[in-house]
Design a protein around this motif. Sequence first.
Motif, PDB file in Angstrom:
ATOM      1  N   UNK A  94     -17.048   6.432 -77.309  1.00 47.29           N
ATOM      2  CA  UNK A  94     -17.706   7.817 -77.912  1.00 47.29           C
ATOM      3  C   UNK A  94     -16.628   8.287 -78.936  1.00 47.29           C
ATOM      4  N   UNK A  95     -17.283   9.220 -79.105  1.00 45.92           N
ATOM      5  CA  UNK A  95     -15.910  10.175 -79.876  1.00 45.92           C
ATOM      6  C   UNK A  95     -15.270  10.765 -79.707  1.00 45.92           C
ATOM      7  N   UNK A  96     -14.109  10.480 -80.210  1.00 48.02           N
ATOM      8  CA  UNK A  96     -12.909  11.218 -79.975  1.00 48.02           C
ATOM      9  C   UNK A  96     -12.117  12.044 -80.989  1.00 48.02           C
ATOM     10  N   UNK A  97     -11.676  13.655 -80.694  1.00 49.03           N
ATOM     11  CA  UNK A  97     -11.063  13.795 -81.241  1.00 49.03           C
ATOM     12  C   UNK A  97      -9.344  14.139 -81.101  1.00 49.03           C
ATOM     13  N   UNK A  98      -8.621  14.450 -81.428  1.00 44.32           N
ATOM     14  CA  UNK A  98      -7.585  14.702 -80.949  1.00 44.32           C
ATOM     15  C   UNK A  98      -6.642  15.931 -82.119  1.00 44.32           C
ATOM     16  N   UNK A  99      -5.790  16.545 -81.461  1.00 45.92           N
ATOM     17  CA  UNK A  99      -6.291  17.948 -82.746  1.00 45.92           C
ATOM     18  C   UNK A  99      -5.175  18.725 -82.418  1.00 45.92           C
ATOM     19  N   UNK A 100      -3.737  18.903 -83.068  1.00 38.69           N
ATOM     20  CA  UNK A 100      -2.984  19.975 -82.817  1.00 38.69           C
ATOM     21  C   UNK A 100      -2.570  20.328 -84.304  1.00 38.69           C
ATOM     22  N   UNK A 101      -3.064  21.303 -83.645  1.00 35.29           N
ATOM     23  CA  UNK A 101      -2.721  22.650 -84.057  1.00 35.29           C
ATOM     24  C   UNK A 101      -1.000  23.485 -85.185  1.00 35.29           C
ATOM     25  N   UNK A 102      -0.247  23.553 -86.283  1.00 32.91           N
ATOM     26  CA  UNK A 102       0.719  23.804 -86.271  1.00 32.91           C
ATOM     27  C   UNK A 102       0.624  25.522 -87.737  1.00 32.91           C
ATOM     28  N   UNK A 103       1.458  26.331 -87.288  1.00 36.09           N
ATOM     29  CA  UNK A 103       0.935  27.607 -88.500  1.00 36.09           C
ATOM     30  C   UNK A 103       1.616  26.445 -89.978  1.00 36.09           C
ATOM     31  N   UNK A 104       2.078  25.214 -90.148  1.00 35.58           N
ATOM     32  CA  UNK A 104       2.257  24.287 -91.213  1.00 35.58           C
ATOM     33  C   UNK A 104       0.959  23.059 -91.166  1.00 35.58           C
ATOM     34  N   UNK A 105       0.253  23.181 -90.803  1.00 42.45           N
ATOM     35  CA  UNK A 105      -1.565  22.086 -90.954  1.00 42.45           C
ATOM     36  C   UNK A 105      -1.587  22.078 -89.509  1.00 42.45           C
ATOM     37  N   UNK A 106      -2.370  20.826 -89.549  1.00 41.74           N
ATOM     38  CA  UNK A 106      -2.850  20.175 -88.917  1.00 41.74           C
ATOM     39  C   UNK A 106      -3.023  18.529 -88.608  1.00 41.74           C
ATOM     40  N   UNK A 107      -2.858  17.769 -87.569  1.00 40.52           N
ATOM     41  CA  UNK A 107      -2.713  16.801 -87.019  1.00 40.52           C
ATOM     42  C   UNK A 107      -3.429  16.387 -86.027  1.00 40.52           C
ATOM     43  N   UNK A 108      -4.471  15.003 -86.873  1.00 42.73           N
ATOM     44  CA  UNK A 108      -5.799  15.162 -86.449  1.00 42.73           C
ATOM     45  C   UNK A 108      -5.831  13.153 -86.487  1.00 42.73           C
ATOM     46  N   UNK A 109      -6.420  12.936 -84.824  1.00 40.20           N
ATOM     47  CA  UNK A 109      -6.871  11.815 -84.644  1.00 40.20           C
ATOM     48  C   UNK A 109      -8.395  11.560 -84.479  1.00 40.20           C
ATOM     49  N   UNK A 110      -9.270  11.100 -85.558  1.00 41.52           N
ATOM     50  CA  UNK A 110     -10.291  10.512 -85.047  1.00 41.52           C
ATOM     51  C   UNK A 110     -10.613   9.235 -84.938  1.00 41.52           C
ATOM     52  N   UNK A 111     -11.353   8.827 -83.622  1.00 38.00           N
ATOM     53  CA  UNK A 111     -12.332   8.191 -83.033  1.00 38.00           C
ATOM     54  C   UNK A 111     -12.437   7.631 -82.390  1.00 38.00           C
ATOM     55  N   UNK A 112     -13.098   6.309 -81.993  1.00 34.68           N
ATOM     56  CA  UNK A 112     -14.458   5.939 -80.846  1.00 34.68           C
ATOM     57  C   UNK A 112     -13.381   5.250 -79.881  1.00 34.68           C
ATOM     58  N   UNK A 113     -13.541   5.745 -78.393  1.00 37.41           N
ATOM     59  CA  UNK A 113     -12.605   5.158 -77.611  1.00 37.41           C
ATOM     60  C   UNK A 113     -13.426   5.406 -76.067  1.00 37.41           C
ATOM     61  N   UNK A 114     -13.155   5.005 -75.075  1.00 39.22           N
ATOM     62  CA  UNK A 114     -13.766   4.170 -73.593  1.00 39.22           C
ATOM     63  C   UNK A 114     -12.640   5.141 -72.827  1.00 39.22           C
ATOM     64  N   UNK A 115     -13.615   5.950 -72.051  1.00 40.06           N
ATOM     65  CA  UNK A 115     -12.666   5.827 -70.924  1.00 40.06           C
ATOM     66  C   UNK A 115     -13.569   5.180 -69.871  1.00 40.06           C
ATOM     67  N   UNK A 116     -11.263   4.958 -69.592  1.00 40.46           N
ATOM     68  CA  UNK A 116     -10.565   3.758 -68.672  1.00 40.46           C
ATOM     69  C   UNK A 116     -10.797   3.832 -67.649  1.00 40.46           C
ATOM     70  N   UNK A 117     -10.480   5.186 -67.527  1.00 40.82           N
ATOM     71  CA  UNK A 117     -10.354   6.139 -65.515  1.00 40.82           C
ATOM     72  C   UNK A 117     -10.434   6.925 -65.899  1.00 40.82           C
ATOM     73  N   UNK A 118     -11.469   7.756 -64.305  1.00 40.36           N
ATOM     74  CA  UNK A 118     -11.563   9.337 -63.746  1.00 40.36           C
ATOM     75  C   UNK A 118     -11.336   9.189 -62.954  1.00 40.36           C
ATOM     76  N   UNK A 119     -10.219  10.224 -62.426  1.00 38.99           N
ATOM     77  CA  UNK A 119      -9.969  10.506 -60.856  1.00 38.99           C
ATOM     78  C   UNK A 119     -10.128  11.611 -60.838  1.00 38.99           C
ATOM     79  N   UNK A 120     -10.914  11.632 -59.612  1.00 40.25           N
ATOM     80  CA  UNK A 120     -10.569  13.269 -58.985  1.00 40.25           C
ATOM     81  C   UNK A 120     -10.120  13.237 -58.038  1.00 40.25           C
ATOM     82  N   UNK A 121      -9.210  14.310 -57.652  1.00 37.95           N
ATOM     83  CA  UNK A 121      -8.757  13.935 -56.323  1.00 37.95           C
ATOM     84  C   UNK A 121      -8.306  15.908 -55.728  1.00 37.95           C
ATOM     85  N   UNK A 122      -8.355  15.686 -54.081  1.00 41.89           N
ATOM     86  CA  UNK A 122      -7.538  16.816 -53.791  1.00 41.89           C
ATOM     87  C   UNK A 122      -6.545  16.872 -52.761  1.00 41.89           C
TER      88      UNK A 122
END
Length: 148
Positions: A94-122
């Motif tokens: 799936x397409x994933x966007x990772x973004x970190x917004x600073x007052x000086x600008x924005x760092x962004x990574x965009x691409x496709x990724x697989x969800x390798x693991x999903x763990x639900x706990x309690x």
Amino acid sequence: MARPVTAKAGAFTVSLSNGATPAVFAAPCGFTSKSLALSKNLSEISIPDCDDPDAPDWLGRDVQSLSASVSGEGVLAASAIPAWLAAYESTDSIEVEVEIAFSAGVLKYLGRMHVESLTIGAERGQRCTIAVSMQSDGEMVGTWTATP
């Protein structure tokens, strides 16, 4: 000494595409911590000193491949369950966007990724949690856009 420009944790978002064209990204609710890791797979070769064959070799390294991974964990928000289940159950990345917004600008990574693991706990006496790990599928394009 000037203080560095930094970003608060809330300025770091991990957003999933809805799969439409054009893609619409939304950050599933619930993460209380998240990370982006960028890595290189390197090959090594010993490079001898031609003038002194008894000197120790220096290692030369060449990049074989690049990879990115995203991980996050936090509380399990009901509103986020459909997005995470769809991403996990998909056999396509799936397409994933990772973004970190600073007052000086924005760092962004965009691409496709697989969800390798999903763990639900309690844990007794606490809220239900989720932990997600994603791995890149091809190129993740990083950009820095400075704020004018």
